[in-house]
Motif scaffolding. Structure first.
Motif, PDB file in Angstrom:
ATOM      1  N   LEU A  52       0.826  -1.205   0.000  1.00 19.71           N
ATOM      2  CA  LEU A  52       0.000   0.000   0.000  1.00 19.71           C
ATOM      3  C   LEU A  52       0.864   1.260   0.000  1.00 19.71           C
ATOM      4  CD1 LEU A  52      -2.832  -1.000   2.496  1.00 19.71           C
ATOM      5  CD2 LEU A  52      -3.012  -0.730   0.025  1.00 19.71           C
ATOM      6  N   VAL A  53       1.963   1.215   0.754  1.00 22.36           N
ATOM      7  CA  VAL A  53       2.872   2.371   0.772  1.00 22.36           C
ATOM      8  C   VAL A  53       3.438   2.609  -0.627  1.00 22.36           C
ATOM      9  CG1 VAL A  53       5.069   3.255   1.665  1.00 22.36           C
ATOM     10  CG2 VAL A  53       3.503   2.030   3.184  1.00 22.36           C
ATOM     11  N   ILE A  54       3.882   1.525  -1.265  1.00 22.09           N
ATOM     12  CA  ILE A  54       4.483   1.662  -2.598  1.00 22.09           C
ATOM     13  C   ILE A  54       3.439   2.108  -3.624  1.00 22.09           C
ATOM     14  CG2 ILE A  54       5.591   0.359  -4.463  1.00 22.09           C
ATOM     15  CD1 ILE A  54       6.846  -1.397  -2.254  1.00 22.09           C
ATOM     16  N   ILE A  55       2.216   1.554  -3.520  1.00 18.33           N
ATOM     17  CA  ILE A  55       1.169   1.938  -4.475  1.00 18.33           C
ATOM     18  C   ILE A  55       0.834   3.423  -4.349  1.00 18.33           C
ATOM     19  CG2 ILE A  55      -1.297   1.683  -4.971  1.00 18.33           C
ATOM     20  CD1 ILE A  55      -1.007  -1.286  -4.419  1.00 18.33           C
ATOM     21  N   SER A  56       0.713   3.895  -3.107  1.00 21.34           N
ATOM     22  CA  SER A  56       0.382   5.310  -2.920  1.00 21.34           C
ATOM     23  C   SER A  56       1.495   6.209  -3.450  1.00 21.34           C
ATOM     24  CB  SER A  56       0.126   5.602  -1.432  1.00 21.34           C
ATOM     25  OG  SER A  56       1.270   5.288  -0.654  1.00 21.34           O
ATOM     26  N   LEU A  57       2.761   5.809  -3.216  1.00 22.66           N
ATOM     27  CA  LEU A  57       3.877   6.616  -3.718  1.00 22.66           C
ATOM     28  C   LEU A  57       3.931   6.584  -5.251  1.00 22.66           C
ATOM     29  CD1 LEU A  57       6.433   8.284  -3.262  1.00 22.66           C
ATOM     30  CD2 LEU A  57       7.707   6.138  -3.029  1.00 22.66           C
ATOM     31  N   LEU A  69       3.761   9.662  -8.027  1.00 18.17           N
ATOM     32  CA  LEU A  69       4.826   9.892  -9.008  1.00 18.17           C
ATOM     33  C   LEU A  69       4.327   9.684 -10.441  1.00 18.17           C
ATOM     34  CD1 LEU A  69       7.818   8.144  -7.173  1.00 18.17           C
ATOM     35  CD2 LEU A  69       7.250  10.581  -7.271  1.00 18.17           C
ATOM     36  N   THR A  70       3.454   8.691 -10.623  1.00 20.50           N
ATOM     37  CA  THR A  70       2.930   8.442 -11.973  1.00 20.50           C
ATOM     38  C   THR A  70       2.076   9.605 -12.465  1.00 20.50           C
ATOM     39  OG1 THR A  70       2.896   6.058 -11.527  1.00 20.50           O
ATOM     40  CG2 THR A  70       1.555   6.850 -13.359  1.00 20.50           C
ATOM     41  N   LEU A  71       1.220  10.104 -11.582  1.00 18.07           N
ATOM     42  CA  LEU A  71       0.402  11.253 -11.969  1.00 18.07           C
ATOM     43  C   LEU A  71       1.278  12.458 -12.316  1.00 18.07           C
ATOM     44  CD1 LEU A  71      -2.498  11.078  -9.343  1.00 18.07           C
ATOM     45  CD2 LEU A  71      -2.671  10.692 -11.811  1.00 18.07           C
ATOM     46  N   ALA A  72       2.325  12.676 -11.502  1.00 16.42           N
ATOM     47  CA  ALA A  72       3.208  13.828 -11.748  1.00 16.42           C
ATOM     48  C   ALA A  72       4.009  13.649 -13.029  1.00 16.42           C
ATOM     49  CB  ALA A  72       4.142  14.022 -10.556  1.00 16.42           C
ATOM     50  N   GLN A  73       4.381  12.395 -13.361  1.00 17.96           N
ATOM     51  CA  GLN A  73       5.226  12.142 -14.532  1.00 17.96           C
ATOM     52  C   GLN A  73       4.433  12.171 -15.834  1.00 17.96           C
ATOM     53  OE1 GLN A  73       8.498  11.798 -14.623  1.00 17.96           O
ATOM     54  NE2 GLN A  73       8.544  11.439 -16.845  1.00 17.96           N
ATOM     55  N   LEU A 126      -3.478  11.983  -1.528  1.00 20.05           N
ATOM     56  CA  LEU A 126      -2.523  10.900  -1.807  1.00 20.05           C
ATOM     57  C   LEU A 126      -1.223  11.086  -1.026  1.00 20.05           C
ATOM     58  CD1 LEU A 126      -3.026  10.473  -5.661  1.00 20.05           C
ATOM     59  CD2 LEU A 126      -3.512   8.769  -3.891  1.00 20.05           C
ATOM     60  N   ILE A 127      -0.771  12.325  -0.891  1.00 20.79           N
ATOM     61  CA  ILE A 127       0.472  12.573  -0.133  1.00 20.79           C
ATOM     62  C   ILE A 127       0.265  12.252   1.345  1.00 20.79           C
ATOM     63  CG2 ILE A 127       2.099  14.350   0.620  1.00 20.79           C
ATOM     64  CD1 ILE A 127       1.698  15.705  -2.087  1.00 20.79           C
ATOM     65  N   TYR A 128      -0.875  12.687   1.909  1.00 26.37           N
ATOM     66  CA  TYR A 128      -1.165  12.347   3.307  1.00 26.37           C
ATOM     67  C   TYR A 128      -1.261  10.834   3.477  1.00 26.37           C
ATOM     68  CZ  TYR A 128      -2.027  16.920   5.451  1.00 26.37           C
ATOM     69  OH  TYR A 128      -1.874  18.172   6.000  1.00 26.37           O
ATOM     70  N   LEU A 129      -1.902  10.168   2.525  1.00 27.53           N
ATOM     71  CA  LEU A 129      -2.049   8.714   2.612  1.00 27.53           C
ATOM     72  C   LEU A 129      -0.679   8.034   2.609  1.00 27.53           C
ATOM     73  CD1 LEU A 129      -3.862   6.204   2.565  1.00 27.53           C
ATOM     74  CD2 LEU A 129      -3.805   6.313   0.056  1.00 27.53           C
ATOM     75  N   PHE A 130       0.194   8.486   1.719  1.00 28.36           N
ATOM     76  CA  PHE A 130       1.541   7.901   1.675  1.00 28.36           C
ATOM     77  C   PHE A 130       2.281   8.126   2.998  1.00 28.36           C
ATOM     78  CE2 PHE A 130       6.058   9.043   1.088  1.00 28.36           C
ATOM     79  CZ  PHE A 130       6.545   7.760   0.898  1.00 28.36           C
TER      80      PHE A 130
END
Length: 278
Positions: free
Chosen positions: A26-31, A35-39, A253-257
């Motif tokens: 879950l940590v990796i998915i949220s991160l 990053l995917t949205l930003a890229q 998403l940032i808070y979730l991560f």
């Protein structure tokens, strides 16, 4: 072939390992989502992420600074609650009961808006007393920055809850431990420092870790004090661009991560303590 007892031990161990892996997944998915949205969607998600990074640093700095003070307040408050001195016990009890009865948001607003007026009134009264005139002027000139007010509000509020955690943790240690330490010639504080508190720390570590994660989330409330934390930066960006869906999606998403990541770290610390106890 594994015996029945070995299979009984292996099943919970396997469950623990699966839980651990799911947590980190879950940590990796949220991160990766951030990053995917930003890229792949730099407009607007990449632009939003760059704008929010300052807020992330402020949120983490605020949480760590406040939590350091909360641990100190909690230790003092917990010892005060266990003190046999009626005055110290009453002061600690009054602090815990009053602060726990007032919502965090109200405490933050009181510190930011009402406390300066209170300082001003007290300062002018003290200036009328010659020997306290210097202190009175100091109170009048005292100005809290938004960051200091936020740290003070979070520390005072969470310190009350942490006091109860420390009290419960210390009380969970058998009284014979203190009596044995005192019989060896230790003073009360030496027995508390070298015998009681190290054991109590292992007991309170899980709730203390949970308080850190809860503090991280509740730090979003300080945005009402004009602290440029993650939530405040999100509000500023939305006000400029009116891209509310994209902005708050990225903030969430940032808070979730962050909360998932620190929850996993707390879980690792809990497991290490459990191992040492065994």
């Amino acid at each position: 072939m594994a015996t029945e007892a070995e299979r009984a031990i292996a099943i919970p161990a396997r469950r623990l390992r699966i839980t651990f892996e799911v947590g980190w997944v879950l940590v990796i998915i949220s991160l990766l989502t951030v990053l995917t949205l930003a890229q792949f969607r730099p407009q607007p998600f990449g632009r939003i992420l760059r704008f929010l990074m300052d807020g992330v640093a402020v949120t983490l700095g605020l949480t760590v600074t406040s939590f350091s003070l909360i641990l100190l307040i909690g230790l003092i408050g917990g010892l005060g609650r266990l003190s046999k001195n009626p005055l110290i016990n009453s002061i600690a009890t009054l602090y815990v009961e009053v602060i726990r009865g007032i919502p965090l948001m109200v405490q933050l607003l009181y510190i930011w808006f009402a406390l300066p007026q209170l300082f001003d009134v007290l300062g002018h009264k003290l200036k009328g007393i010659s020997i306290l005139a210097g202190m009175g002027q100091w109170l009048i000139d005292l100005k809290l920055s938004p960051f200091m007010a936020a740290v003070m509000g979070l520390s005072i509020c969470y310190g009350a809850y942490m006091s109860e955690i420390f009290r419960a943790g210390i009380e969970s240690i058998p009284k014979g431990q203190m009596e044995a330490a005192r019989s060896l010639g230790m003073s009360y504080f030496q027995a508390m420092r070298y015998v009681i508190l190290p054991q109590a720390f292992r007991v309170i570590l899980p709730p203390v870790g949970n308080e850190f994660v809860a503090l991280l989330k509740d730090s979003s409330l300080v945005s009402v004090l004009a602290v440029s934390d993650l939530t405040r930066r999100g509000r500023e960006y939305m006000a400029r661009t009116f891209e509310s869906l994209e902005t708050w999606t990225m903030v969430a998403l940032i808070y979730l991560f962050l909360t998932l990541f620190f929850s996993r770290l707390v879980r690792i610390m809990e497991k290490r303590v459990e191992f040492e106890v065994k």
